[in-house]
Motif scaffolding. Sequence first.
Motif, PDB file in Angstrom:
ATOM      1  N   GLY A  37     -46.653  34.546 -11.956  1.00 37.55           N
ATOM      2  CA  GLY A  37     -45.431  33.931 -11.447  1.00 37.55           C
ATOM      3  C   GLY A  37     -45.341  32.458 -11.781  1.00 37.55           C
ATOM      4  N   LEU A  38     -46.463  31.755 -11.708  1.00 34.91           N
ATOM      5  CA  LEU A  38     -46.473  30.324 -12.030  1.00 34.91           C
ATOM      6  C   LEU A  38     -46.122  30.096 -13.497  1.00 34.91           C
ATOM      7  CD1 LEU A  38     -47.061  27.390 -11.275  1.00 34.91           C
ATOM      8  CD2 LEU A  38     -49.490  27.836 -11.720  1.00 34.91           C
ATOM      9  N   ILE A  39     -46.731  30.881 -14.374  1.00 33.95           N
ATOM     10  CA  ILE A  39     -46.457  30.748 -15.813  1.00 33.95           C
ATOM     11  C   ILE A  39     -44.994  31.075 -16.115  1.00 33.95           C
ATOM     12  CG2 ILE A  39     -46.993  31.699 -18.092  1.00 33.95           C
ATOM     13  CD1 ILE A  39     -49.868  32.152 -17.046  1.00 33.95           C
ATOM     14  N   VAL A  40     -44.516  32.165 -15.535  1.00 33.20           N
ATOM     15  CA  VAL A  40     -43.130  32.578 -15.774  1.00 33.20           C
ATOM     16  C   VAL A  40     -42.159  31.524 -15.244  1.00 33.20           C
ATOM     17  CG1 VAL A  40     -41.368  34.273 -15.142  1.00 33.20           C
ATOM     18  CG2 VAL A  40     -43.638  35.039 -15.823  1.00 33.20           C
ATOM     19  N   ALA A  41     -42.444  30.991 -14.061  1.00 31.17           N
ATOM     20  CA  ALA A  41     -41.564  29.978 -13.468  1.00 31.17           C
ATOM     21  C   ALA A  41     -41.501  28.729 -14.337  1.00 31.17           C
ATOM     22  CB  ALA A  41     -42.052  29.623 -12.065  1.00 31.17           C
ATOM     23  N   LEU A  42     -42.640  28.273 -14.842  1.00 26.40           N
ATOM     24  CA  LEU A  42     -42.669  27.080 -15.688  1.00 26.40           C
ATOM     25  C   LEU A  42     -41.944  27.325 -17.012  1.00 26.40           C
ATOM     26  CD1 LEU A  42     -46.328  25.831 -15.079  1.00 26.40           C
ATOM     27  CD2 LEU A  42     -44.205  24.820 -14.215  1.00 26.40           C
ATOM     28  N   ILE A  43     -42.119  28.515 -17.567  1.00 26.93           N
ATOM     29  CA  ILE A  43     -41.430  28.848 -18.819  1.00 26.93           C
ATOM     30  C   ILE A  43     -39.917  28.821 -18.617  1.00 26.93           C
ATOM     31  CG2 ILE A  43     -40.933  30.743 -20.425  1.00 26.93           C
ATOM     32  CD1 ILE A  43     -43.874  31.540 -20.233  1.00 26.93           C
ATOM     33  N   ARG A  44     -39.463  29.390 -17.530  1.00 28.09           N
ATOM     34  CA  ARG A  44     -38.022  29.431 -17.269  1.00 28.09           C
ATOM     35  C   ARG A  44     -37.470  28.054 -16.938  1.00 28.09           C
ATOM     36  NH1 ARG A  44     -36.361  33.987 -13.203  1.00 28.09           N
ATOM     37  NH2 ARG A  44     -34.322  33.515 -14.117  1.00 28.09           N
ATOM     38  N   MET A  45     -38.231  27.251 -16.218  1.00 29.89           N
ATOM     39  CA  MET A  45     -37.748  25.921 -15.849  1.00 29.89           C
ATOM     40  C   MET A  45     -37.651  24.987 -17.052  1.00 29.89           C
ATOM     41  SD  MET A  45     -39.576  25.117 -12.194  1.00 29.89           S
ATOM     42  CE  MET A  45     -38.846  23.475 -12.173  1.00 29.89           C
ATOM     43  N   HIS A  46     -38.603  25.130 -17.978  1.00 28.06           N
ATOM     44  CA  HIS A  46     -38.603  24.278 -19.170  1.00 28.06           C
ATOM     45  C   HIS A  46     -37.783  24.871 -20.317  1.00 28.06           C
ATOM     46  CE1 HIS A  46     -42.046  22.531 -16.999  1.00 28.06           C
ATOM     47  NE2 HIS A  46     -41.779  21.440 -17.678  1.00 28.06           N
ATOM     48  N   ARG A  47     -37.202  26.050 -20.071  1.00 27.40           N
ATOM     49  CA  ARG A  47     -36.305  26.693 -21.032  1.00 27.40           C
ATOM     50  C   ARG A  47     -36.913  26.760 -22.443  1.00 27.40           C
ATOM     51  NH1 ARG A  47     -31.400  27.213 -18.592  1.00 27.40           N
ATOM     52  NH2 ARG A  47     -31.005  25.850 -16.795  1.00 27.40           N
ATOM     53  N   ILE A  48     -38.146  27.260 -22.502  1.00 28.89           N
ATOM     54  CA  ILE A  48     -38.830  27.401 -23.786  1.00 28.89           C
ATOM     55  C   ILE A  48     -38.126  28.493 -24.593  1.00 28.89           C
ATOM     56  CG2 ILE A  48     -41.016  27.979 -24.910  1.00 28.89           C
ATOM     57  CD1 ILE A  48     -42.434  26.983 -22.403  1.00 28.89           C
ATOM     58  N   PRO A  49     -37.709  28.191 -25.817  1.00 28.73           N
ATOM     59  CA  PRO A  49     -36.960  29.179 -26.620  1.00 28.73           C
ATOM     60  C   PRO A  49     -37.721  30.504 -26.740  1.00 28.73           C
ATOM     61  CG  PRO A  49     -36.900  27.027 -27.666  1.00 28.73           C
ATOM     62  CD  PRO A  49     -37.874  26.910 -26.534  1.00 28.73           C
ATOM     63  N   VAL A  50     -36.991  31.573 -26.718  1.00 24.45           N
ATOM     64  CA  VAL A  50     -37.493  32.952 -26.812  1.00 24.45           C
ATOM     65  C   VAL A  50     -38.297  33.347 -25.569  1.00 24.45           C
ATOM     66  CG1 VAL A  50     -38.805  34.632 -28.149  1.00 24.45           C
ATOM     67  CG2 VAL A  50     -37.558  32.793 -29.335  1.00 24.45           C
ATOM     68  N   LEU A  51     -39.312  32.542 -25.227  1.00 24.68           N
ATOM     69  CA  LEU A  51     -40.144  32.888 -24.080  1.00 24.68           C
ATOM     70  C   LEU A  51     -39.347  32.895 -22.784  1.00 24.68           C
ATOM     71  CD1 LEU A  51     -43.502  30.993 -24.777  1.00 24.68           C
ATOM     72  CD2 LEU A  51     -42.993  33.416 -25.079  1.00 24.68           C
ATOM     73  N   SER A  52     -38.411  31.964 -22.650  1.00 28.13           N
ATOM     74  CA  SER A  52     -37.617  31.914 -21.422  1.00 28.13           C
ATOM     75  C   SER A  52     -36.731  33.153 -21.300  1.00 28.13           C
ATOM     76  CB  SER A  52     -36.767  30.644 -21.380  1.00 28.13           C
ATOM     77  OG  SER A  52     -35.849  30.612 -22.444  1.00 28.13           O
ATOM     78  N   GLN A  53     -36.222  33.640 -22.411  1.00 30.93           N
ATOM     79  CA  GLN A  53     -35.405  34.852 -22.387  1.00 30.93           C
ATOM     80  C   GLN A  53     -36.249  36.074 -22.028  1.00 30.93           C
ATOM     81  OE1 GLN A  53     -35.105  32.551 -24.817  1.00 30.93           O
ATOM     82  NE2 GLN A  53     -33.017  31.828 -24.414  1.00 30.93           N
ATOM     83  N   ILE A  54     -37.459  36.113 -22.590  1.00 32.09           N
ATOM     84  CA  ILE A  54     -38.377  37.216 -22.281  1.00 32.09           C
ATOM     85  C   ILE A  54     -38.767  37.171 -20.799  1.00 32.09           C
ATOM     86  CG2 ILE A  54     -40.672  38.170 -22.715  1.00 32.09           C
ATOM     87  CD1 ILE A  54     -40.404  37.197 -25.604  1.00 32.09           C
ATOM     88  N   ALA A  55     -39.050  35.963 -20.303  1.00 30.09           N
ATOM     89  CA  ALA A  55     -39.432  35.801 -18.899  1.00 30.09           C
ATOM     90  C   ALA A  55     -38.301  36.217 -17.967  1.00 30.09           C
ATOM     91  CB  ALA A  55     -39.832  34.348 -18.634  1.00 30.09           C
TER      92      ALA A  55
END
Length: 236
Positions: A37-55
Amino acid sequence: MKIDPSFIWTAFVSLLSAIPTTLMITAVSVAAGFMIGLIVALIRMHRIPVLSQIASAYVTFIRGTPMLTHLLLIYFGLPLIIDALSAQFHWGFRSASIPMITFAFISFSITAGAYMSEVIRSGLLAVDRGQMEAAQALGMTSWQALRRIVFPQALAVSLPNLSNSVIGMLHGSTLAFTVSVVDINAKAQIVASTNWKFFEAYLAAAVIFWGLTLFIERITALLEKRINLYNRGGVA
Protein backbone atom coordinates in the motif's frame (compact mmCIF):
# COMPACT_ATOMS: atom_id res chain seq x y z
CA MET A 1 -33.64 -26.06 19.58
CA LYS A 2 -31.92 -26.64 22.90
CA ILE A 3 -28.66 -24.82 23.53
CA ASP A 4 -25.87 -26.70 25.31
CA PRO A 5 -23.93 -24.14 27.43
CA SER A 6 -21.32 -26.72 28.43
CA PHE A 7 -20.44 -27.37 24.78
CA ILE A 8 -19.89 -23.66 24.20
CA TRP A 9 -17.04 -23.84 26.72
CA THR A 10 -15.78 -27.09 25.22
CA ALA A 11 -15.74 -25.53 21.76
CA PHE A 12 -14.11 -22.36 23.10
CA VAL A 13 -11.22 -24.34 24.58
CA SER A 14 -10.82 -26.36 21.37
CA LEU A 15 -10.76 -23.20 19.24
CA LEU A 16 -7.88 -21.67 21.20
CA SER A 17 -5.42 -23.85 19.28
CA ALA A 18 -6.46 -22.17 16.02
CA ILE A 19 -5.83 -18.60 17.23
CA PRO A 20 -2.11 -18.59 16.25
CA THR A 21 -2.99 -19.52 12.66
CA THR A 22 -5.58 -16.74 12.43
CA LEU A 23 -3.21 -14.20 13.96
CA MET A 24 -0.38 -15.27 11.67
CA ILE A 25 -2.55 -14.87 8.57
CA THR A 26 -3.67 -11.45 9.79
CA ALA A 27 -0.18 -10.27 10.76
CA VAL A 28 1.48 -11.38 7.51
CA SER A 29 -1.25 -9.94 5.29
CA VAL A 30 -1.31 -6.62 7.18
CA ALA A 31 2.48 -6.24 7.20
CA ALA A 32 2.89 -7.15 3.53
CA GLY A 33 -0.23 -5.19 2.61
CA PHE A 34 1.13 -2.09 4.35
CA MET A 35 4.35 -2.24 2.32
CA ILE A 36 2.41 -2.79 -0.91
CA GLY A 37 0.00 0.00 0.00
CA LEU A 38 2.82 2.42 0.79
CA ILE A 39 4.54 1.78 -2.55
CA VAL A 40 1.28 2.04 -4.48
CA ALA A 41 0.29 5.24 -2.66
CA LEU A 42 3.64 6.91 -3.40
CA ILE A 43 3.50 5.85 -7.05
CA ARG A 44 0.03 7.32 -7.45
CA MET A 45 0.86 10.52 -5.58
CA HIS A 46 3.97 11.18 -7.66
CA ARG A 47 2.11 10.25 -10.86
CA ILE A 48 4.94 8.08 -12.19
CA PRO A 49 4.20 7.38 -15.89
CA VAL A 50 2.79 3.91 -16.64
CA LEU A 51 3.28 2.75 -13.05
CA SER A 52 0.64 5.13 -11.74
CA GLN A 53 -1.88 3.79 -14.25
CA ILE A 54 -1.03 0.21 -13.30
CA ALA A 55 -1.32 1.09 -9.60
CA SER A 56 -4.71 2.75 -10.13
CA ALA A 57 -5.97 -0.27 -12.07
CA TYR A 58 -4.74 -2.58 -9.30
CA VAL A 59 -6.54 -0.61 -6.59
CA THR A 60 -9.73 -0.33 -8.64
CA PHE A 61 -9.81 -4.04 -9.51
CA ILE A 62 -9.06 -5.32 -6.00
CA ARG A 63 -11.48 -2.94 -4.30
CA GLY A 64 -14.13 -3.76 -6.90
CA THR A 65 -14.00 -7.53 -6.52
CA PRO A 66 -14.70 -9.81 -3.50
CA MET A 67 -11.91 -10.99 -1.22
CA LEU A 68 -12.97 -14.61 -1.76
CA THR A 69 -12.54 -14.18 -5.52
CA HIS A 70 -8.94 -13.01 -5.00
CA LEU A 71 -8.22 -16.07 -2.89
CA LEU A 72 -9.68 -18.47 -5.44
CA LEU A 73 -7.87 -16.78 -8.34
CA ILE A 74 -4.56 -17.16 -6.50
CA TYR A 75 -5.36 -20.69 -5.36
CA PHE A 76 -6.23 -21.96 -8.85
CA GLY A 77 -4.15 -19.59 -10.99
CA LEU A 78 -0.78 -19.47 -9.24
CA PRO A 79 -0.16 -23.26 -9.45
CA LEU A 80 -0.83 -23.14 -13.20
CA ILE A 81 1.78 -20.41 -13.64
CA ILE A 82 4.35 -22.10 -11.39
CA ASP A 83 3.94 -25.51 -13.02
CA ALA A 84 4.13 -24.00 -16.53
CA LEU A 85 7.34 -22.14 -15.68
CA SER A 86 8.74 -25.22 -13.97
CA ALA A 87 8.12 -27.31 -17.07
CA GLN A 88 9.52 -24.62 -19.36
CA PHE A 89 12.76 -24.12 -17.43
CA HIS A 90 13.05 -27.68 -16.08
CA TRP A 91 12.81 -26.73 -12.43
CA GLY A 92 12.39 -29.43 -9.82
CA PHE A 93 9.86 -27.32 -7.93
CA ARG A 94 6.13 -28.02 -8.28
CA SER A 95 3.10 -26.18 -6.95
CA ALA A 96 1.98 -29.27 -5.03
CA SER A 97 4.75 -28.63 -2.50
CA ILE A 98 3.41 -25.16 -1.61
CA PRO A 99 1.71 -25.08 1.82
CA MET A 100 -1.96 -24.12 1.56
CA ILE A 101 -1.51 -21.22 3.94
CA THR A 102 0.86 -19.59 1.44
CA PHE A 103 -2.03 -18.97 -0.94
CA ALA A 104 -3.87 -17.19 1.87
CA PHE A 105 -0.78 -15.09 2.64
CA ILE A 106 -0.40 -13.99 -0.98
CA SER A 107 -4.07 -13.36 -1.64
CA PHE A 108 -4.81 -11.47 1.57
CA SER A 109 -1.63 -9.39 1.23
CA ILE A 110 -2.70 -8.30 -2.25
CA THR A 111 -6.17 -7.46 -0.96
CA ALA A 112 -4.85 -5.57 2.07
CA GLY A 113 -2.39 -3.65 -0.12
CA ALA A 114 -5.15 -2.13 -2.24
CA TYR A 115 -7.23 -1.00 0.72
CA MET A 116 -4.26 0.24 2.74
CA SER A 117 -2.92 2.23 -0.23
CA GLU A 118 -6.02 4.43 -0.04
CA VAL A 119 -5.67 4.81 3.73
CA ILE A 120 -1.99 5.73 3.44
CA ARG A 121 -2.59 8.05 0.50
CA SER A 122 -5.29 9.95 2.37
CA GLY A 123 -2.97 10.27 5.36
CA LEU A 124 -0.11 11.60 3.23
CA LEU A 125 -2.42 14.08 1.49
CA ALA A 126 -3.59 15.33 4.90
CA VAL A 127 -0.07 16.57 5.72
CA ASP A 128 0.54 20.15 4.61
CA ARG A 129 2.70 20.13 1.49
CA GLY A 130 4.58 23.13 2.85
CA GLN A 131 6.22 20.91 5.47
CA MET A 132 7.92 18.89 2.76
CA GLU A 133 9.14 22.07 1.11
CA ALA A 134 10.38 23.43 4.45
CA ALA A 135 12.27 20.21 5.17
CA GLN A 136 13.92 20.30 1.74
CA ALA A 137 14.84 23.95 2.31
CA LEU A 138 16.68 22.83 5.45
CA GLY A 139 18.77 20.45 3.37
CA MET A 140 16.85 17.22 3.81
CA THR A 141 16.48 14.86 0.89
CA SER A 142 12.96 13.88 -0.19
CA TRP A 143 13.33 10.49 1.50
CA GLN A 144 14.56 12.07 4.76
CA ALA A 145 11.67 14.54 4.72
CA LEU A 146 9.18 11.74 4.14
CA ARG A 147 10.65 9.52 6.84
CA ARG A 148 11.17 12.18 9.51
CA ILE A 149 8.44 14.73 8.86
CA VAL A 150 5.64 13.45 6.63
CA PHE A 151 5.29 9.76 7.54
CA PRO A 152 4.91 10.25 11.33
CA GLN A 153 2.13 12.81 10.82
CA ALA A 154 0.44 10.73 8.12
CA LEU A 155 0.54 7.69 10.41
CA ALA A 156 -1.15 9.64 13.19
CA VAL A 157 -3.92 10.72 10.82
CA SER A 158 -4.32 7.24 9.30
CA LEU A 159 -4.17 5.24 12.54
CA PRO A 160 -7.96 4.80 13.03
CA ASN A 161 -8.44 3.67 9.42
CA LEU A 162 -5.39 1.41 9.62
CA SER A 163 -6.91 -0.15 12.73
CA ASN A 164 -10.12 -0.77 10.80
CA SER A 165 -8.07 -2.42 8.04
CA VAL A 166 -6.40 -4.73 10.57
CA ILE A 167 -9.78 -5.69 12.02
CA GLY A 168 -11.13 -6.22 8.52
CA MET A 169 -8.25 -8.56 7.68
CA LEU A 170 -8.74 -10.42 10.97
CA HIS A 171 -12.36 -11.08 10.06
CA GLY A 172 -11.48 -11.76 6.42
CA SER A 173 -9.02 -14.44 7.49
CA THR A 174 -12.04 -16.71 8.02
CA LEU A 175 -12.08 -17.21 4.24
CA ALA A 176 -8.86 -19.20 4.52
CA PHE A 177 -10.89 -22.32 5.31
CA THR A 178 -11.88 -22.45 1.61
CA VAL A 179 -8.30 -23.50 0.79
CA SER A 180 -8.12 -26.02 3.65
CA VAL A 181 -6.40 -23.76 6.19
CA VAL A 182 -7.65 -24.54 9.70
CA ASP A 183 -8.28 -21.13 11.24
CA ILE A 184 -10.75 -20.33 14.02
CA ASN A 185 -13.76 -20.58 11.73
CA ALA A 186 -12.66 -23.88 10.18
CA LYS A 187 -11.84 -25.28 13.62
CA ALA A 188 -15.36 -24.36 14.77
CA GLN A 189 -16.83 -26.31 11.88
CA ILE A 190 -14.65 -29.32 12.66
CA VAL A 191 -15.57 -29.24 16.36
CA ALA A 192 -19.29 -28.84 15.60
CA SER A 193 -19.32 -31.70 13.09
CA THR A 194 -18.74 -34.19 15.90
CA ASN A 195 -22.23 -33.69 17.31
CA TRP A 196 -23.90 -31.13 15.01
CA LYS A 197 -23.87 -28.37 17.63
CA PHE A 198 -22.94 -25.69 15.12
CA PHE A 199 -24.61 -22.81 16.93
CA GLU A 200 -22.58 -23.36 20.10
CA ALA A 201 -19.32 -23.79 18.17
CA TYR A 202 -19.79 -20.64 16.07
CA LEU A 203 -20.90 -18.72 19.15
CA ALA A 204 -17.59 -19.65 20.79
CA ALA A 205 -15.77 -18.53 17.63
CA ALA A 206 -17.65 -15.23 17.69
CA VAL A 207 -16.58 -14.62 21.29
CA ILE A 208 -12.93 -15.22 20.37
CA PHE A 209 -13.09 -12.88 17.38
CA TRP A 210 -14.81 -10.29 19.55
CA GLY A 211 -12.01 -10.54 22.12
CA LEU A 212 -9.31 -10.20 19.45
CA THR A 213 -11.10 -7.19 17.98
CA LEU A 214 -11.33 -5.51 21.39
CA PHE A 215 -7.60 -6.16 21.87
CA ILE A 216 -6.77 -4.45 18.55
CA GLU A 217 -9.01 -1.51 19.43
CA ARG A 218 -7.30 -1.20 22.82
CA ILE A 219 -3.83 -1.20 21.26
CA THR A 220 -4.98 1.45 18.78
CA ALA A 221 -6.36 3.62 21.59
CA LEU A 222 -3.04 3.43 23.44
CA LEU A 223 -1.11 4.36 20.29
CA GLU A 224 -3.44 7.30 19.63
CA LYS A 225 -2.99 8.49 23.21
CA ARG A 226 0.78 8.30 22.90
CA ILE A 227 0.81 10.12 19.56
CA ASN A 228 -1.49 12.86 20.85
CA LEU A 229 0.75 13.27 23.88
CA TYR A 230 3.73 13.95 21.63
CA ASN A 231 1.67 16.26 19.41
CA ARG A 232 0.87 18.36 22.50
CA GLY A 233 4.55 18.49 23.35
CA GLY A 234 4.24 16.18 26.35
CA VAL A 235 6.67 13.52 27.51
CA ALA A 236 5.82 9.83 27.28
